[in-house]
Scaffold this active site. Structure first.
Site, PDB file in Angstrom:
ATOM      1  N   SER A   1     -61.910  12.799  -6.048  1.00 59.64           N
ATOM      2  CA  SER A   1     -61.090  13.812  -5.392  1.00 59.64           C
ATOM      3  C   SER A   1     -60.455  14.755  -6.401  1.00 59.64           C
ATOM      4  O   SER A   1     -60.400  15.974  -6.197  1.00 59.64           O
ATOM      5  CB  SER A   1     -60.004  13.130  -4.549  1.00 59.64           C
ATOM      6  N   GLY A  94     -63.292  14.938  -0.482  1.00 65.53           N
ATOM      7  CA  GLY A  94     -62.130  14.583  -1.292  1.00 65.53           C
ATOM      8  C   GLY A  94     -60.999  14.073  -0.431  1.00 65.53           C
ATOM      9  O   GLY A  94     -60.770  14.566   0.678  1.00 65.53           O
ATOM     10  N   LYS A  95     -60.298  13.061  -0.932  1.00 62.28           N
ATOM     11  CA  LYS A  95     -59.089  12.585  -0.246  1.00 62.28           C
ATOM     12  C   LYS A  95     -57.941  13.417  -0.816  1.00 62.28           C
ATOM     13  O   LYS A  95     -57.321  13.061  -1.823  1.00 62.28           O
ATOM     14  CB  LYS A  95     -58.887  11.097  -0.490  1.00 62.28           C
ATOM     15  N   ILE A  96     -57.700  14.549  -0.170  1.00 59.19           N
ATOM     16  CA  ILE A  96     -56.802  15.572  -0.687  1.00 59.19           C
ATOM     17  C   ILE A  96     -55.653  15.769   0.306  1.00 59.19           C
ATOM     18  O   ILE A  96     -55.871  15.933   1.513  1.00 59.19           O
ATOM     19  CB  ILE A  96     -57.575  16.888  -0.911  1.00 59.19           C
TER      20      ILE A  96
END
Length: 242
Positions: A1, A94-96
């Site tokens: 990410s 992505g873990k955003i």
């Protein structure tokens, strides 16, 4: 990410993993939720600013995210009017943190309507994911889940559930899923780090299957809890000893 965001990381993945374990030890937790987060620290202002990256790790006790009753009886879900962003709008893989704004709006919308969780479609109208979980449906003994090439975050719990099912001989297909396929599914469940494996008994006022946790969902749920509690070891690399 962080790589997707071009956010320089001051620590290696191994260092962060060890820091997570140390946080659990320091707090004397035998069971907890861990949330490591990397963010831009203090410095200049403006969209193009590149301040030093800082990392925090938070650990706390957290019960069933969608409720203990939901784990057994299933939850009620509603398709939200807020869609998951397209693949060229945001980087879905992505873990955003910023990605969760639309999820928050979707969750608030369905909670206000009396439901437990939101289902989000992609810009083309296919099922993407819930506000914070991946979605699986069961039809005629086979399991389907939205393909990772779409507007969804391919979660670790999603990968774990797929591995568990395939090890049990349950066929799993990753493909595009239409909204109406949810309504005619024999079973439906959601998976996520916090939600774990939660059955869905209703979508948009339509009962799913028998209206309770189905047999395949129960098998996956039981196997998953055995794995995360260390009772069953599928892959030694999944374990980190505190």
């Amino acid at each position: 990410s962080a790589h997707l965001c071009m956010l320089p990381m001051p620590y290696t993945a191994e260092q962060i993993s060890e820091a997570c374990l140390e946080t659990v030890r320091a707090n004397g937790l035998d069971e907890c939720y861990l949330r490591p987060i990397a963010f831009m620290g203090a410095g200049g202002m403006g969209i193009g600013t590149q301040n030093p990256t800082q990392v925090s790790i938070i650990a706390w006790r957290w019960g069933a995210y969608l409720g203990d009753e939901g784990l057994k009886k299933g939850i009620r879900a509603k398709v939200s009017s807020f869609t998951r962003a397209g693949i060229n709008s945001l980087m879905a893989k992505g873990k955003i943190t910023g990605h969760y704004v639309s999820s928050i709006m979707a969750k608030r919308e369905v909670l206000a309507a009396g439901y437990d969780e939101a289902i989000m479609l992609d810009p083309q109208g296919h099922v993407a994911e819930a506000s914070g979980e991946n979605i699986f449906i069961v039809r005629d003994g086979a399991v389907s889940t939205p393909a990772p090439g779409g507007s969804l975050l391919g979660g670790l719990t999603r990968d774990t559930a797929i591995r568990i099912m395939r090890d049990m001989g349950i066929p799993v297909t990753e493909r595009s899923i239409s909204r109406d396929e949810l309504y005619i599914a024999d079973e439906m469940f959601m998976v996520g780090t916090a939600a774990e494996v939660t059955p869905v008994r209703e979508v948009d006022h339509r009962q799913i299957g028998s209206g309770s946790r189905g047999p395949i969902t129960e098998k996956v749920q039981d196997a998953y809890f055995d794995v995360v509690k260390g009772k069953t070891v599928i892959d030694e690399s999944w374990l980190s000893y505190v």
